[in-house]
Design a protein around this motif. Structure first.
Motif, PDB file in Angstrom:
ATOM      1  N   LYS A  43      -0.318   4.677   4.171  1.00  0.00           N
ATOM      2  CA  LYS A  43      -0.642   5.779   3.263  1.00  0.00           C
ATOM      3  C   LYS A  43      -0.086   7.103   3.794  1.00  0.00           C
ATOM      4  CE  LYS A  43      -4.500   4.036   0.630  1.00  0.00           C
ATOM      5  NZ  LYS A  43      -3.866   4.294  -0.643  1.00  0.00           N
ATOM      6  N   GLN A  84      -8.459   9.124  -1.971  1.00  0.00           N
ATOM      7  CA  GLN A  84      -7.623   8.718  -0.839  1.00  0.00           C
ATOM      8  C   GLN A  84      -8.463   8.615   0.438  1.00  0.00           C
ATOM      9  OE1 GLN A  84      -4.239   7.713  -1.024  1.00  0.00           O
ATOM     10  NE2 GLN A  84      -4.937   7.727  -3.128  1.00  0.00           N
ATOM     11  N   SER A  87       0.830  -1.203   0.000  1.00  0.00           N
ATOM     12  CA  SER A  87       0.000   0.000   0.000  1.00  0.00           C
ATOM     13  C   SER A  87       0.865   1.254   0.000  1.00  0.00           C
ATOM     14  CB  SER A  87      -0.913  -0.009   1.224  1.00  0.00           C
ATOM     15  OG  SER A  87      -1.597   1.210   1.350  1.00  0.00           O
ATOM     16  N   THR A 100       0.720   3.721  -3.222  1.00  0.00           N
ATOM     17  CA  THR A 100       0.246   5.091  -2.992  1.00  0.00           C
ATOM     18  C   THR A 100       1.311   6.100  -3.391  1.00  0.00           C
ATOM     19  OG1 THR A 100      -1.165   4.355  -1.173  1.00  0.00           O
ATOM     20  CG2 THR A 100      -0.611   6.696  -1.232  1.00  0.00           C
TER      21      THR A 100
END
Length: 192
Positions: A114, A100, A69, A73
């Protein structure tokens, strides 16, 4: 954004040796390469009924590891910054923010990864700015020529099974497409 999935092939005249910015590791690399091809005046195509199957799982389903992730991202947002001018990024920013936010709500366990990706982007702003300048010097086509190959939809509703999620994704798609029309981002849905 660009072509995604498995089995990507590229004409080497559009991607010179070592085409990636050094910070790429995993996730979103096909988006970067697709945008690079478009920026340099090439075209991308997708074979819808290719005789192979992509077995990885979609990030919306919340199945990615925090490391995956983080890189996905970081790389996707980095690609948007590197390839598009300020005006286009300004128009895209509400869609990026909303997407997002939805991913945060759908997969809260990935929130830290993230946030770390956003932090990396901020910390490396000056390096990214230099890379952006270099890439923009290679530009053959304007942003609007690249945008017309991009989808204005948030996500394909067929990636989820339950009715609520399908309706949610369909609603998000309508909202995203309406916004694109409003700010004159002529995506593939408007150029067909």
């Amino acid at each position: 954004v660009a072509l995604t999935g498995s089995g990507c092939m590229y004409d080497k005249k559009f991607i010179a040796s070592n085409p990636f910015y050094g910070a790429y590791f995993f996730g979103g690399e096909e988006v970067y390469l697709g945008l690079l091809v478009y920026l340099r005046g090439g075209k991308c195509a997708k074979v819808l009924h290719a005789p192979y199957q992509h077995l990885s799982q979609n990030s919306f389903q919340g199945t990615k590891s925090p490391l995956a992730s983080y890189h996905a991202t970081k790389n996707r947002l980095m690609s948007l910054y590197l390839f598009f001018d300020r005006k286009t990024l300004f128009k895209l920013s509400p869609l990026i923010f909303l997407s997002q936010l939805v991913y945060f709500l759908y997969s809260p366990r990935l929130m830290v990864s993230k946030l770390n990706a956003y932090s990396w982007l901020v910390k490396n702003y000056w390096k990214l700015k230099k890379k952006k300048k270099k890439l923009q010097e290679e530009r053959i086509v304007e942003d609007k020529e690249i945008i017309k190959y991009m989808s204005g939809k948030f996500q394909d509703p067929n990636i989820v099974q339950d009715k609520f999620s399908k309706k949610l994704l369909s609603g998000m798609n309508k909202l995203f497409l309406a916004y694109c029309k409003l700010v004159i981002l002529r995506t593939v849905e408007m150029t067909i």
